[in-house]
Enzyme design. Structure first.
Site, mmCIF file in Angstrom:
data_model
loop_
_atom_site.group_PDB
_atom_site.id
_atom_site.type_symbol
_atom_site.label_atom_id
_atom_site.label_comp_id
_atom_site.label_asym_id
_atom_site.label_seq_id
_atom_site.Cartn_x
_atom_site.Cartn_y
_atom_site.Cartn_z
ATOM 1 N N ASP A 1 0.562 -1.374 -0.099
ATOM 2 C CA ASP A 1 0.035 -0.006 0.164
ATOM 3 C C ASP A 1 1.098 1.288 0.307
ATOM 4 O O ASP A 1 1.466 1.383 0.615
ATOM 5 C CB ASP A 1 -0.630 -0.044 1.683
ATOM 6 C CG ASP A 1 -1.959 1.031 1.604
ATOM 7 O OD1 ASP A 1 -1.745 2.236 0.549
ATOM 8 O OD2 ASP A 1 -2.860 1.272 2.318
ATOM 9 N N HIS A 2 1.585 1.599 -1.355
ATOM 10 C CA HIS A 2 1.548 2.969 -1.494
ATOM 11 C C HIS A 2 1.666 4.291 -0.786
ATOM 12 O O HIS A 2 1.900 5.247 -0.927
ATOM 13 C CB HIS A 2 2.032 3.176 -2.688
ATOM 14 C CG HIS A 2 3.294 2.215 -3.070
ATOM 15 N ND1 HIS A 2 4.183 2.733 -3.404
ATOM 16 C CD2 HIS A 2 2.956 0.850 -3.767
ATOM 17 C CE1 HIS A 2 4.577 1.262 -4.096
ATOM 18 N NE2 HIS A 2 3.750 0.177 -4.334
ATOM 19 N N ARG A 3 -0.093 3.789 0.625
ATOM 20 C CA ARG A 3 0.122 5.217 0.980
ATOM 21 C C ARG A 3 0.913 5.304 2.241
ATOM 22 O O ARG A 3 1.134 5.990 3.582
ATOM 23 C CB ARG A 3 -1.704 4.916 1.023
ATOM 24 C CG ARG A 3 -2.609 5.817 0.122
ATOM 25 C CD ARG A 3 -4.277 5.183 0.216
ATOM 26 N NE ARG A 3 -4.181 3.280 0.447
ATOM 27 C CZ ARG A 3 -5.161 3.009 1.114
ATOM 28 N NH1 ARG A 3 -6.217 3.724 1.470
ATOM 29 N NH2 ARG A 3 -5.678 2.032 1.370
ATOM 30 N N LEU A 4 1.059 3.959 2.568
ATOM 31 C CA LEU A 4 1.861 3.371 4.340
ATOM 32 C C LEU A 4 3.729 3.241 3.790
ATOM 33 O O LEU A 4 3.990 3.758 4.436
ATOM 34 C CB LEU A 4 1.544 2.311 4.732
ATOM 35 C CG LEU A 4 0.287 1.899 4.998
ATOM 36 C CD1 LEU A 4 -0.602 1.050 4.946
ATOM 37 C CD2 LEU A 4 -0.509 3.458 6.160
#
Length: 135
Positions: free
Chosen positions: A104-107
């Site tokens: 998850d590239h938000r994380l």
């Protein structure tokens, strides 16, 4: 875990505080429970990082899909012997294991996942280094 009803992915809680033997015991218990369809919702949720061994059923590559709330998943492929060029230009058989990652590239930044993958590779190629890193 490959079960008669499909893939089930239980997770081990607080894995960072467990020994390798404790992790192995819990993994065995969870796999048995999964095959018997006895896992609880708590044993299937709340994971952060998942490792799935698709190599156990002959898989080499896959596109692992994150469960809600997970940061990263890695699918470990089967070990294969393949030809590789050596430094002197000769060909030699080499054992290779591939890991397919999704994050998850938000994380997690992609570079962070790549650095983690390189660190894992180094530890797997030199298990004595891994043993020295244990707490």
């Amino acid at each position: 875990v490959d079960t008669p009803t499909g893939l089930v992915v239980p997770n081990i809680k607080a894995v960072q505080s467990k020994s390798i033997l404790q992790i192995a015991d819990e993994l065995h218990l969870l796999a048995t429970m999964a095959r018997e369809n006895r896992l609880t919702p708590q044993q299937l949720s709340g994971g952060t990082v998942t490792l799935s061994n698709v190599g156990a059923i002959g898989g080499t590559y896959t596109s692992p899909i994150l469960m809600p709330g997970e940061a990263c998943i890695g699918a470990i492929g089967a070990i294969e012997t393949v030809p590789r060029y050596q430094a002197d230009g000769s060909l030699a058989p080499v054992r290779v294991m591939r890991i397919s990652w999704s994050a998850d590239h938000r994380l997690l930044a992609g570079a962070t996942v790549a650095r983690f993958s390189n660190r894992l590779k180094a530890l797997l190629q030199d298990p004595s280094r891994m043993l020295l890193s244990l707490r």
